[in-house]
Design an enzyme around this catalytic site. Structure first.
Site, PDB file in Angstrom:
ATOM      1  N   LYS A   1       0.696  -1.209   0.001  1.00 28.39           N
ATOM      2  CA  LYS A   1      -0.082  -0.030   0.044  1.00 28.39           C
ATOM      3  C   LYS A   1       0.832   1.272  -0.024  1.00 28.39           C
ATOM      4  CE  LYS A   1      -0.759   0.297   4.873  1.00 28.39           C
ATOM      5  NZ  LYS A   1      -1.135  -0.251   6.039  1.00 28.39           N
TER       6      LYS A   1
ATOM      7  N   ARG B   1      -7.604   0.295  16.979  1.00 25.23           N
ATOM      8  CA  ARG B   1      -8.239   0.783  15.761  1.00 25.23           C
ATOM      9  C   ARG B   1      -9.113  -0.443  15.499  1.00 25.23           C
ATOM     10  NH1 ARG B   1      -4.325   1.259  10.185  1.00 25.23           N
ATOM     11  NH2 ARG B   1      -4.908  -1.141  10.227  1.00 25.23           N
TER      12      ARG B   1
HETATM   13  C1  LIG Z   1      -0.215  -0.829   6.648  1.00 27.58           C
HETATM   14  C2  LIG Z   1      -0.455  -2.206   7.190  1.00 27.58           C
HETATM   15  C3  LIG Z   1       0.335  -3.209   7.518  1.00 27.58           C
HETATM   16  C4  LIG Z   1       2.093  -2.870   7.209  1.00 27.58           C
HETATM   17  O1  LIG Z   1       2.396  -2.024   8.166  1.00 27.58           O
HETATM   18  P1  LIG Z   1       4.051  -1.526   7.971  1.00 27.58           P
HETATM   19  O2  LIG Z   1       4.251  -0.874   9.112  1.00 27.58           O
HETATM   20  O3  LIG Z   1       4.193  -0.724   6.583  1.00 27.58           O
HETATM   21  O4  LIG Z   1       4.964  -2.934   7.943  1.00 27.58           O
HETATM   22  C5  LIG Z   1       0.178  -4.471   8.105  1.00 27.58           C
HETATM   23  N1  LIG Z   1      -1.008  -4.659   8.551  1.00 27.58           N
HETATM   24  C6  LIG Z   1      -2.173  -3.711   8.199  1.00 27.58           C
HETATM   25  C7  LIG Z   1      -3.559  -4.153   8.727  1.00 27.58           C
HETATM   26  C8  LIG Z   1      -1.914  -2.329   7.925  1.00 27.58           C
HETATM   27  O5  LIG Z   1      -2.771  -1.583   7.667  1.00 27.58           O
END
Ligand SMILES: *Cc1c(COP(=O)(O)O)cnc(C)c1O
Length: 356
Positions: A35, A130
């Site tokens: 993402k 969250r």
């Molecule tokens: C963005 C996200 C991740 C990845 O997080 P990083 O800190 O970029 O490794 C993992 N799980 C969820 C649910 C996320 O939204």
């Protein structure tokens, strides 16, 4: 065209290898989280080719981008779905994160109509506040899953440091594992995945403190940028130069360091404060808050510092550069997660993929 987000997949590959190896040695598989780059195909391909067992992205449109790029590995919607996007989600994803019983029933209904199955990972809120079920809702959610024959629960997962800044610890991992066991007790099958968080969980792994039942991590930032913003650290065994921003200078002029006139708020409603350093050489580059988070940029040249930004102009102090820059020159910046996300999202920023 400028500005340019430069992407170096071979540097990224080193990071993906390093993270995947370290995880594999501890019995953990890695979901590659795309993402931060809106699922840029060059980035996704490196993750898929270098040992990530799944790709995950928070936007259905980005999952479509993965498919369009010919990446046919398993993909997960990394966000609890909006009810209105369930039909397109079913077209694009093999699995999704889920936290509400209602959502499970909506997925079940849509899957029953299509006579197909869908996989979910139940999110557990371990205190970050969250998304996620409370641990004491395990039985209730398991019953809803059991009553949804087209929905298969792959496992459970938790977020850390996303809303509340709560760090992963040995104690809250136990809560996650216990909740998984409780869900499993009410299902006629075993859970395959215990997903113990994201980049911020790597430190527990490094210290040998990750719960032995955790068998998956969802990693974006560490592989993309070599950093862990939640723990405010750069990860020593990873590279931080897989992405670079280049921006073009549109004005160079010596100006006072304090604005002249009565001061109201800036373009974003904040009252700015300035330190009087006398007259300084300043430059403006053609990028702004519409494309980037200025606070997440670090100029590569030590002689450059960021003074501020409006929607379309980033103002720099360039007094200490060895050679004064000219209009039309470009300046490079390293970037943090928020900047990468914004630059990737902005259609005004060109993306250039390098082969070295
Ligand atoms: C963005 C996200 C991740 C990845 O997080 P990083 O800190 O970029 O490794 C993992 N799980 C969820 C649910 C996320 O939204």
């Amino acid at each position: 065209m400028n500005p340019v987000l430069h992407i170096f997949p071979e540097r990224l590959r080193e990071n993906v290898h390093a993270v995947v190896e370290r995880c594999r040695n501890n019995g953990i598989s890695v979901m590659g989280v795309t993402k931060g780059t809106c699922a840029h195909p060059a980035v996704a391909r490196v993750m898929a080719d270098s040992g990530c067992t799944w790709l995950a992205d928070s936007r259905v449109q980005n999952l479509e981008r993965l498919h369009a790029a010919g990446l046919d590995c398993s993909v997960l919607l990394l966000r609890i779905p909006m009810p209105s996007e369930i039909p397109t989600m079913l077209d694009q994803a093999s699995a999704a994160l889920v936290s509400m019983p209602e959502t499970i029933s909506m997925i079940e209904k849509e899957c029953a109509e299509r006579q197909r199955a869908f996989q979910i990972i139940v999110m557990v809120d371990i205190g970050d506040l969250r998304e996620g079920i409370w641990p004491d809702e395990a039985e209730q959610i398991a019953e809803r899953i059991a009553a949804s024959p087209h929905v298969h629960c792959l496992g459970v997962g938790a977020n850390f440091g996303c809303f509340g800044g709560v760090l992963p610890t040995e104690a809250n991992m136990i809560t996650l594992v216990d909740t998984a066991l409780e869900i499993e007790r009410h299902l006629p099958y075993k859970l395959e995945i215990l997903s113990g968080g994201a980049t911020s969980s790597l430190q527990l792994l490094e210290e040998g403190k990750l719960h032995p039942r955790i068998n998956q991590l969802r990693i974006g930032e560490a592989m993309l940028l070599g950093s862990d913003v939640t723990r405010m650290r750069t990860i020593p065994y990873l590279r931080s130069d897989a992405f670079l921003l280049e921006a073009e200078i549109v004005e160079v002029r010596r100006k006072p360091s304090i604005p002249i006139g009565e001061i109201g708020a800036d373009a974003f409603g904040h009252v700015p404060h300035f330190e009087d350093r006398g007259k300084r050489l300043r430059a403006i580059v053609g990028i702004g808050r519409q494309d980037v988070v200025p606070e997440d940029l670090t100029p590569v040249d030590d002689g450059v510092s960021i003074l501020g930004a409006s929607s379309d102009h980033l103002t720099l102090d360039v007094e200490d550069m060895g050679v004064a820059p000219q209009v039309g020159d470009t300046l490079d910046f390293t970037i943090d997660y928020g900047a990468l996300l914004a630059l990737s999202t902005s259609s005004y920023v060109k993306k250039t993929v390098h082969s070295d």
